[in-house]
Scaffold this active site. Structure first.
Site, mmCIF file in Angstrom:
data_model
loop_
_atom_site.group_PDB
_atom_site.id
_atom_site.type_symbol
_atom_site.label_atom_id
_atom_site.label_comp_id
_atom_site.label_asym_id
_atom_site.label_seq_id
_atom_site.Cartn_x
_atom_site.Cartn_y
_atom_site.Cartn_z
ATOM 1 N N ASP A 702 -8.776 0.272 1.835
ATOM 2 C CA ASP A 702 -7.720 -0.696 1.606
ATOM 3 C C ASP A 702 -6.850 -0.124 0.479
ATOM 4 O OD1 ASP A 702 -6.072 -2.884 1.563
ATOM 5 O OD2 ASP A 702 -7.677 -4.344 1.666
HETATM 6 C C1 BGC Z 1 -4.588 -5.829 2.109
HETATM 7 C C2 BGC Z 1 -4.647 -5.067 3.417
HETATM 8 C C3 BGC Z 1 -3.292 -4.518 3.740
HETATM 9 C C4 BGC Z 1 -2.889 -3.586 2.605
HETATM 10 C C5 BGC Z 1 -1.553 -2.911 2.812
HETATM 11 C C6 BGC Z 1 -3.977 -5.008 1.000
HETATM 12 O O1 BGC Z 1 -3.654 -5.822 -0.097
HETATM 13 O O2 BGC Z 1 -5.877 -6.255 1.743
HETATM 14 O O3 BGC Z 1 -5.114 -5.890 4.436
HETATM 15 O O4 BGC Z 1 -3.294 -3.872 4.971
HETATM 16 O O5 BGC Z 1 -2.805 -4.343 1.403
HETATM 17 O O6 BGC Z 1 -0.516 -3.798 2.696
#
Ligand code: BGC
Length: 932
Positions: A702
């Site tokens: 993530d």
């Molecule tokens: C989220 C993800 C997301 C990523 C990119 C994170 O804060 O948990 O699900 O894909 O950001 O935006």
């Protein structure tokens, strides 16, 4: 030639999906469907702000339009809408505008409701036949729901207003425009005639509600979660929301598995429940059990009512309690009928392989430790339209316990705790959870991959691997350690190397890697459509829970076939979604993106969505692997869970997505499971995912995730070595992969032996194999298919403009923008993507003047940084001398940001624009981040 892209068909599919996800919980006095021409009074301030999705990364799709519920009802001209009531809400919202909060994840979960008085409501009831009351809630990243008014509970004002409406009107219909289930005690207390979860239906959501209310679509959505009487009835509530550690003492007894086994009385609406405007008879046809293939059964569904409609049939298993203990019911299959006319019958055939009926023995109590086992005894199979009313369809008996699949201990807890277990007659007892006996670090050392020695550049390109001229091994032997390390680092947000505005880039991001013919792949949020932060528009889909409630694999596949085309149109290789964590507790702030409390339903529907995406060679990055059960402290809170619950509940959906949906990309979570951060979890990402499930794709972290080396050790953002060792191939996201802008520990770990070159090579192979399947690879080769050409034509002029970005990297102290690149004519826009290697605060200094304008001319120029307007500078025709203007900019924290100059009038001349650093905040920022 027939067109592949057809936005009208995409809209139709999304509308159908949003309508099929709507769950009708109550429909007394035949309140629904609405009579043609009925007079409707629409209450609830959410009529002014339809929630198309939740907030955060999963909700930031820029759209051409959103059809809200009120707009759909009004525009349909099918009903007489009470304009006095509407006007009152318009006035209220003028005085109480939508509160967006300030900053990331700050939008409140509800908006202030308009209080009603009896006279107003009585007057409305005189004018209109039916009341519609819309209640809205949002939710999103970084914050959970709370068992409080305005979140899981109705507010006093909402309750009061709804009570007054119910009292005055003969028929009141409540529409819940929410992401996730909420407390429903008020239904019996207040007594509206009809209640529907309409969820967050994406940009066509309001139309979907219209279709169901009008009866054009007969509701067929089924609850993907159990609605219990009170939040405290969910067994997970007791261990939810800690800032350090959540012991999952309810074990595999999540949702209906718990309630049907231990606490039937506390259920208000059972899992799988949902009404229709017609009635169905579910009769059981042939049932057979085969010792190799498992169960096959036929279910005959007949529409016994007077309206056409669909029914979702669900198959549940009651396995013998045996030594391990089993839930009284576990979903093991489902199918949806076509639209059946009154009197029409359809036979559904459903097969359940033995593997799905087995349980994981994590203690060895059956004599088969670390294996999926079917214990001896009688297996009963039930079929029906919800978990509670399902009838026995057949049974079979195993005389001996069978080991169905031998595995190895992986991801077991290190902390001791007790879990619940049924004993005779479904009474509740507890037992000790087996703890870890094998060190995953030892496994890794024993199973280190091998790689050819570094050969230097032999002239092979990635396409030589595709053509078979050279093996992947030999190809990668040409890459230096630095090249390999750079490949482990994804870039973002908004990397200028891929489509503007998207979350991440990966693969051939450096000059060297690109020289080897490795393309740069691009991925964007997800899951409810494409998020492009530079403002490009895309199509927004219904949320995950809504799609789960459809119980419809075909429809999910078809919807994501369209989504695939939207990705191709925007030249994006992967959508960061679907989100598929289990709804362990209704308070998880991100449940709206996720599907259900049940892993089979989740897994099957995600597999269907992936099949749809794969039709056009793009894919989904299924997330968050695994065990993201709460948002609060998601970077660090430890999910302490038995290996059995992990495998049977939290991993099962992912397993189905990998095995049946051929998933190619996975995102690990931010936090740890059993003390080991998932992004560096060898057992999770290598032993289980790749070893057992034979996953061949890529795993990415993530965005800015920590890792640790051993259970219980602290997490560290720089510990990318642990991620690489676990086969988390990509660390997302860095400002600059080549320069190791994140300062990760790869170079030192490689030097001191904590990491081997062969591990880097192995991950690089995963990445390259993935890239070979992407549109980015074909584009890099210069191929433009007929589909590419067709889709390029479908991009609107405005969106195309947003993708035309001028790239610029900031110098250390001061950077001059080439003003000759800026179009200053009337209505012109010029956009830059600016890369900042350091995190800095900065100012902009502009020198400009008016040319050949009358004195009274007003000459505005607007400057946007990302989506925010940072300044509109307005000169007048009299400003004929050079004017120097200094503007405060938003600090550069994200490596890349956009600058857009917009001229509402011509007539300005710009001499110079400089971006001037005011402070380097890199160190300050880092201290702040690690304290998070
Ligand atoms: C989220 C993800 C997301 C990523 C990119 C994170 O804060 O948990 O699900 O894909 O950001 O935006």
């Amino acid at each position: 030639m027939a067109k592949t892209w057809d936005i009208e068909k995409f809209k139709k599919t999304a509308r159908a999906a949003a309508a099929e996800g709507i769950v009708l919980l109550k429909n007394d006095k035949d309140a629904l469907p609405l009579k043609k021409g009925a007079g409707l009074a629409v209450f609830g301030r959410s009529q002014m702000n339809y929630y198309k999705s939740g907030t955060g990364s999963g909700g930031m799709v820029n759209v051409d339009y959103v059809v809200g519920i009120y707009e759909a009802l009004n525009d349909s001209k099918k009903y007489k809408i009470n304009s006095d009531v509407r006007k009152a809400y318009e006035q209220f919202v003028k005085e109480n505008p939508f509160d967006t909060g300030v900053g990331w994840a700050a939008e409140p979960w509800f908006q202030k409701e308009m209080p009603l008085n009896d006279d107003f409501v009585k007057e409305a009831a005189k004018q209109s036949d039916v009341a519609i009351f819309i209640i809205g809630r949002t939710a999103g990243e970084d914050q959970d729901n709370k068992n409080e008014q305005g979140s899981y509970l109705l507010t006093d004002v909402e309750k009061d207003a709804l009570s007054k409406v119910c009292k005055a009107f003969d028929k009141t219909i409540v529409l819940l425009n929410v992401g996730n289930i909420m407390d429903m005690k008020w239904v019996s207390e207040i007594g509206p005639e009809a209640v529907l979860y309409v969820w967050q239906g994406g940009q066509e959501g309001g139309n979907a509600v219209l279709d169901v209310l009008s009866g054009d679509v007969n509701p067929s959505g089924k609850l993907a979660d159990t609605i219990a009487l009170d939040i405290s009835d969910y067994p997970s509530t007791a261990n939810f929301g800690s800032d350090k550690r959540n012991f999952q003492t309810e074990d595999i007894y999540v949702g209906y598995r718990y309630f049907e086994t231990f606490d039937k009385e506390s259920v208000l609406y059972p899992f799988g429940f949902g009404l229709s405007y017609t009635t169905f008879d579910i009769a059981l046809g042939e049932f057979s059990y085969d010792s190799k293939d498992g169960v096959t059964l036929e279910v005959l569904v007949t529409n016994t009512g007077d309206k056409s409609g669909k029914e979702a049939v669900q198959i549940y298993l009651e396995a013998p309690q045996g030594m391990m203990g089993k839930p009284a019911r576990a979903l093991c299959g489902f199918a949806k009928t076509d639209v059946l006319k009154p009197g029409q019958m359809q036979c559904l055939e459903i097969s359940v392989p033995k593997y799905w009926m087995s349980s994981y023995d994590d203690s060895g109590v059956t004599g088969n430790k670390s294996s999926y086992v079917m214990e001896k005894g009688v297996y009963k199979v039930f079929a029906g339209s919800d978990v509670r009313s399902a009838q026995e369809a057949g049974e079979f008996e195993l005389k001996k316990t069978e080991a169905i699949c031998e595995c190895e201990e992986a991801c077991a807890p290190v902390k001791e705790f007790e879990r619940i277990k049924p004993e005779s007659g479904f009474a509740k007892t507890t037992e000790k959870v087996p703890v870890r006996s094998i060190d995953p670090n030892k496994k890794r050392k024993d199973r280190l991959p091998k790689a050819l020695p570094y050969t230097g550049d032999k002239g092979y390109k990635l396409k030589d691997v595709e053509s078979g001229k050279v093996s992947m091994e030999k190809f990668l032997a040409q890459l230096s350690d630095d090249d390999l390390m750079a490949m482990m680092r994804g870039e973002g947000m908004c990397s200028p190397k891929v489509t503007a505005g998207i979350a991440g880039a990966f693969g051939g991001l450096t000059g060297n890697l690109a020289e080897f013919g490795i393309p740069a792949g691009g991925c964007s949020d997800g899951p409810s459509g494409i998020r492009m932060d530079c403002g490009t528009h895309a199509f927004s889909l219904p949320n995950g829970t809504c799609l789960a409630c459809t119980f419809n694999e075909e429809l999910n596949e078809e919807l994501f076939r369209w989504e695939a085309l939207d990705l191709r149109k925007n030249r994006i290789d992967a959508l960061l979604g679907p989100g598929m964590n289990i709804h362990r507790n209704p308070l998880n702030g991100r449940n709206f993106e996720y599907f259900s409390e049940d892993p089979i339903l989740t897994g099957k529907l995600v597999a269907a969505q992936l099949r749809g995406l794969h039709k056009y060679d793009v894919t989904g990055v299924i997330k968050h692997f695994a065990g993201n059960t709460q948002e609060f402290k998601r970077h660090s809170v430890d999910n302490v869970v038995s290996e059995r619950a992990l495998r049977e509940i939290y991993l099962k959906g992912f397993e189905i997505a990998v095995r049946e949906g051929e998933a190619r990309a996975i995102m690990s979570t931010y936090g740890p499971v059993n003390g080991v951060w998932t992004s560096g979890n060898y057992d999770l990402l290598t032993t289980i995912l790749r070893g057992e499930w034979d996953f061949k794709g890529i795993v990415m972290t993530d965005w800015w995730a920590m890792a640790n080396d051993e259970a219980g050790a602290p997490g560290d953002y720089k510990n990318v070595a642990a991620q690489v060792r676990a086969q988390n191939d990509l660390n997302m996201v860095n400002g600059n992969a080549e320069e190791n802008s994140g300062g990760d520990n790869l170079p030192e770990a490689l030097k001191d032996g904590r990491l081997t070159r062969a591990e880097l090579v192995r991950n690089a192979a995963n990445i390259c194999e993935f890239l070979l399947k992407t549109p980015a690879y074909r584009h890099m080769l210069g191929e433009e298919s007929a589909l590419d050409k067709e889709l390029a034509k479908a991009v609107s002029e405005d969106d195309a403009k947003l993708q035309e970005l001028i790239k610029l990297t900031l110098n250390d102290d001061e950077t001059e923008i080439d003003t000759s690149l800026i179009d200053t004519s009337k209505n012109a826009t010029t956009s830059f993507v600016i890369t900042s290697k350091r995190k800095i605060t900065m100012d902009m200094e502009l020198v400009l003047r008016a040319v050949n304008q009358p004195d009274v001319a007003q000459l505005p120029m607007s400057i946007f940084q990302d989506k925010a307007l940072i300044k509109t500078v307005t000169l007048t025709g009299m400003d004929r001398e050079w004017q120097t203007i200094r503007i405060n900019m938003i600090p550069a924290i994200m490596s890349n940001f956009y600058l857009k100059f917009y001229f509402a009038q011509g007539g300005l001349e710009i001499k110079s624009i400089k971006i001037i650093k005011t402070e380097d905040i890199e160190d300050k920022f880092k201290r702040g981040l690690s304290e998070l």
